[in-house]
Design a protein around this motif. Structure first.
Motif, mmCIF file in Angstrom:
data_model
loop_
_atom_site.group_PDB
_atom_site.id
_atom_site.type_symbol
_atom_site.label_atom_id
_atom_site.label_comp_id
_atom_site.label_asym_id
_atom_site.label_seq_id
_atom_site.Cartn_x
_atom_site.Cartn_y
_atom_site.Cartn_z
ATOM 1 N N ALA A 176 -0.385 19.549 -10.668
ATOM 2 C CA ALA A 176 0.663 20.262 -9.917
ATOM 3 C C ALA A 176 1.527 19.293 -9.122
ATOM 4 N N SER A 190 -6.453 19.914 -11.239
ATOM 5 C CA SER A 190 -5.337 20.858 -11.178
ATOM 6 C C SER A 190 -4.325 20.448 -10.117
ATOM 7 N N ASP A 219 0.750 26.313 -15.846
ATOM 8 C CA ASP A 219 -0.413 25.640 -15.269
ATOM 9 C C ASP A 219 -1.274 24.975 -16.341
ATOM 10 N N ARG A 220 -1.577 25.691 -17.409
ATOM 11 C CA ARG A 220 -2.424 25.127 -18.453
ATOM 12 C C ARG A 220 -1.751 23.929 -19.117
ATOM 13 N N GLU A 276 5.753 26.905 -11.256
ATOM 14 C CA GLU A 276 4.852 27.976 -11.655
ATOM 15 C C GLU A 276 5.085 28.358 -13.116
ATOM 16 N N TYR A 305 -9.885 22.882 -19.070
ATOM 17 C CA TYR A 305 -9.091 23.912 -18.390
ATOM 18 C C TYR A 305 -9.647 25.308 -18.671
ATOM 19 N N PHE A 361 -1.809 20.908 -16.776
ATOM 20 C CA PHE A 361 -3.192 20.457 -16.606
ATOM 21 C C PHE A 361 -3.589 19.594 -17.798
#
Length: 214
Positions: free
Chosen positions: A43, A39, A52-53, A49, A135, A56
């Protein structure tokens, strides 16, 4: 950036050391660290923001060797998602109901799985990709509840050196479900490649994330 890479590499070495230590370390501890490192790599590549998924999964797909099969679609996960029936899988073949299968035997990349299940949309198939499952099952599960989610187990059904393996398990209601296990050696290898391929600069967001591509 070099300090960041060194720190993340240190987390991998920590996992390797903990595996052989006398401390009361659990698989949750090890996989939490590994997925947190993945992760962090994602990032670093795409700061921000709300995605995220997607980042990843994108990081795993774009910055992993093809031999790691992060784009493979899990037959067990397709069953869990209710997208296919067991009769459509190798477990539905005569005499195979109780067989322990490995990913290299029953899983494949999107083009092959699209031929096998032509009624499934590409985006639905990708929900069951190894990258997305790492994930959903592991990263989210361990980060939020310190426990893997989905039909998973940390005990590998197969003793072979493989990426994922599956076993059947009878539930209290008598229903048979398929349980998957990502082997720890595989997760370490995946994480190592993510750290080794980190670059000094962040990347522009793709016009379309892999998960969204039809």
């Amino acid at each position: 950036m070099f300090a960041m890479r060194a720190f993340l590499q240190g987390r991998i070495e920590l996992v390797r050391a903990l595996r052989t230590s006398s401390l009361g370390v659990t698989h949750q501890d090890l996989e939490l660290i590994l997925t947190a490192v993945i992760s962090a790599c994602a990032a670093w590549r795409w700061p921000g923001e709300g995605f995220d998924r997607k980042r990843f999964v994108e990081s795993l797909i774009r910055f992993s060797s093809p031999s790691l099969h992060l784009d493979y679609i899990s037959t067990g996960a397709l069953l869990e998602l209710g997208l296919i029936a067991e009769s459509e899988t190798p477990w539905g073949d005569f005499g195979q109901k109780d067989r322990i299968f490995t990913g290299d035997e029953i899983d494949s990349a999107v083009p092959n799985m699209s031929k096998r299940y032509p009624d499934l949309a590409t985006r639905d198939l990708k929900k069951a990709s190894y990258a997305n499952l790492i994930y959903r099952w592991l990263r989210c599960g361990y980060a939020h509840t310190y426990w893997a989610s989905g039909n998973t187990t940390h005990v590998p059904p197969s003793h072979r050196s493989v990426q994922i393996s599956y076993i059947g398990r009878v539930q209290p209601d008598g229903k048979l479900i398929r349980i998957a296990s990502f082997h720890l050696d595989y997760l370490v290898e995946v994480t190592q490649e993510q750290v080794s391929t980190l670059t000094s600069k962040s990347l522009e967001k793709p016009k379309e994330w892999w998960l969204d591509m039809a």
